[in-house]
Design an enzyme around this catalytic site. Sequence first.
Site, mmCIF file in Angstrom:
data_model
loop_
_atom_site.group_PDB
_atom_site.id
_atom_site.type_symbol
_atom_site.label_atom_id
_atom_site.label_comp_id
_atom_site.label_asym_id
_atom_site.label_seq_id
_atom_site.Cartn_x
_atom_site.Cartn_y
_atom_site.Cartn_z
ATOM 1 N N HIS A 74 63.297 62.964 19.062
ATOM 2 C CA HIS A 74 63.136 62.611 20.474
ATOM 3 C C HIS A 74 63.865 61.313 20.816
ATOM 4 C CE1 HIS A 74 60.048 65.758 21.228
ATOM 5 N NE2 HIS A 74 59.989 65.670 19.913
ATOM 6 N N LYS A 110 74.278 34.008 2.292
ATOM 7 C CA LYS A 110 73.465 32.938 1.685
ATOM 8 C C LYS A 110 74.258 31.638 1.652
ATOM 9 C CE LYS A 110 70.890 35.850 -1.518
ATOM 10 N NZ LYS A 110 70.720 36.185 -2.927
ATOM 11 N N GLU A 115 73.552 49.028 -1.435
ATOM 12 C CA GLU A 115 73.992 47.940 -2.318
ATOM 13 C C GLU A 115 74.817 48.461 -3.486
ATOM 14 O OE1 GLU A 115 70.946 45.270 -3.754
ATOM 15 O OE2 GLU A 115 70.915 44.143 -1.896
HETATM 16 O O1 PA5 Z 1 68.674 44.556 -5.639
HETATM 17 C C1 PA5 Z 1 68.848 43.366 -5.691
HETATM 18 O O2 PA5 Z 1 69.367 42.813 -6.671
HETATM 19 C C2 PA5 Z 1 68.419 42.470 -4.553
HETATM 20 O O3 PA5 Z 1 67.950 43.192 -3.481
HETATM 21 C C3 PA5 Z 1 67.312 41.548 -5.021
HETATM 22 O O4 PA5 Z 1 66.226 42.333 -5.484
HETATM 23 C C4 PA5 Z 1 66.865 40.625 -3.901
HETATM 24 O O5 PA5 Z 1 67.949 39.899 -3.408
HETATM 25 C C5 PA5 Z 1 65.784 39.669 -4.396
HETATM 26 O O6 PA5 Z 1 66.255 38.923 -5.481
HETATM 27 P P1 PA5 Z 1 65.274 38.162 -6.427
HETATM 28 O O7 PA5 Z 1 64.389 39.143 -7.086
HETATM 29 O O8 PA5 Z 1 66.153 37.435 -7.396
HETATM 30 O O9 PA5 Z 1 64.484 37.202 -5.550
#
Ligand code: PA5
Length: 446
Positions: free
Chosen positions: A307, A421, A286
């Site tokens: 393996h 989303k 990310e």
């Molecule tokens: O690192 C991030 O920002 C994302 O992985 C969020 O943690 C994830 O989408 C969950 O979001 P939220 O905590 O708003 O539900």
Amino acid sequence: MALRLNETYLGGFVSSAETEKIAHIAEASFELVKTGTGAGSGFLGWVDLPVNYDREEYDRIKAASAKIQKMCDVFVVIGIGGSYLGARAAVEFCKSPYYNNLKKDTPEIYFAGNSISSSALSDIVRICEGRDVCINVISKSGTTTEPAVTFRIFREIMERKYGEEGARERIFVTTDRAKGKLKEFSTEKGYETFVVPDDIGGRYSVLTAVGLLPIAVAGIDIDAMMKGAADAREKYLKAPVLENDAVRYAMLRNILYNKGKIIELLVSYEPAAQMFTEWWKQLYGESEGKDEKGLYPASVIFSTDLHSLGQYVQSGLRTMFETVLDFKKSADTVVVPDDPNNIDGLNFLSGKELHDVNRMAMTGTLFAHNDGGVPNILIEADGRDAENFGHLVYFFELACAVSGYMLGVNPFDQPGVEAYKKNMYALLGKPGYEEQKAELEKRMQN
Ligand code: PA5
């Protein structure tokens, strides 16, 4: 705690001249982190977190974890991505992947709301039947579909089982300090809440209440974990770039990336580190995978995957390098027994500790993969305890931020996460997405 970056197995792929050549870029990137002057600088709260956390909340985390340990058999942690991976990684890393099945005086812990699978959710609901349950819903935004739907279901179960008053005692919420639907709802209901700090993004949040509450419920020493992170902060924020293991790791992976090694495999020889590798994949994927750039973070557990994927790593497309986590000590001792008949021909192993055999498998593989053209970075840690976990978390977070800046991206945003989303909301008929829905339906017919 000793953590060491060992460059022996880079196998001539990176020379000291090359690291020296890009040291000024690493230096400038490191400065952006330290001075908070780079892109996404509003999300640098994790840099000083190990020494600058809310002590009052920290004490509440400990008190809540003790209460949860007494009140329930099963603790359900609802969250996804950064609101899930760190806690699960810590429980498996410091305890065991079999934590729930082992004898213990702490509750079983299940992680829900990290998929949209009805089977996965139903299984956890079934596990909770007839047992005392507490839940912790974790969502910074408070609107993420997966945990929000799961929370609806568990809230209903809890209120039916314990009544509204009883459920209030057993529901713990970790979310934004002041804003968002989940915060509003928790205030209205009177749930105990913990904070995801404004200046810490999900994937950097494991050492906040997001991770610490479930980790403490598992009986893991969070003081030791914070100490490990604080020691790492002290070490890596001060060391000059060429002697700084975190910055050197960032430099090495950038050099390898620029040589066409576009996949980084995080390797561990401990199955207990598998979820740690998942946490690491989110952190790096990310943070760096944007603007059509970035190393693809993948992971394997050896010798298991020797393996299966081992063949590819040894002789497939030469586009990867490995970063190997070496845990020098194991908390458990298993000695290979002698067999008077030597049926399997393995008596040369008799009397040897299995952990040493595992580490020999590692060394043998490092050489073999080097010979096959795969550079290896070795990260040596003492063992898998809470202090080491905290240290490793800080090491990888800092290296990730420096590496992202070296790559020329903002390591703290994740614009790409929104695309699916929007389409999902449109297809499910969320108000305001009508135009997108029509367009997607047209594309589906073609
Ligand atoms: O690192 C991030 O920002 C994302 O992985 C969020 O943690 C994830 O989408 C969950 O979001 P939220 O905590 O708003 O539900």
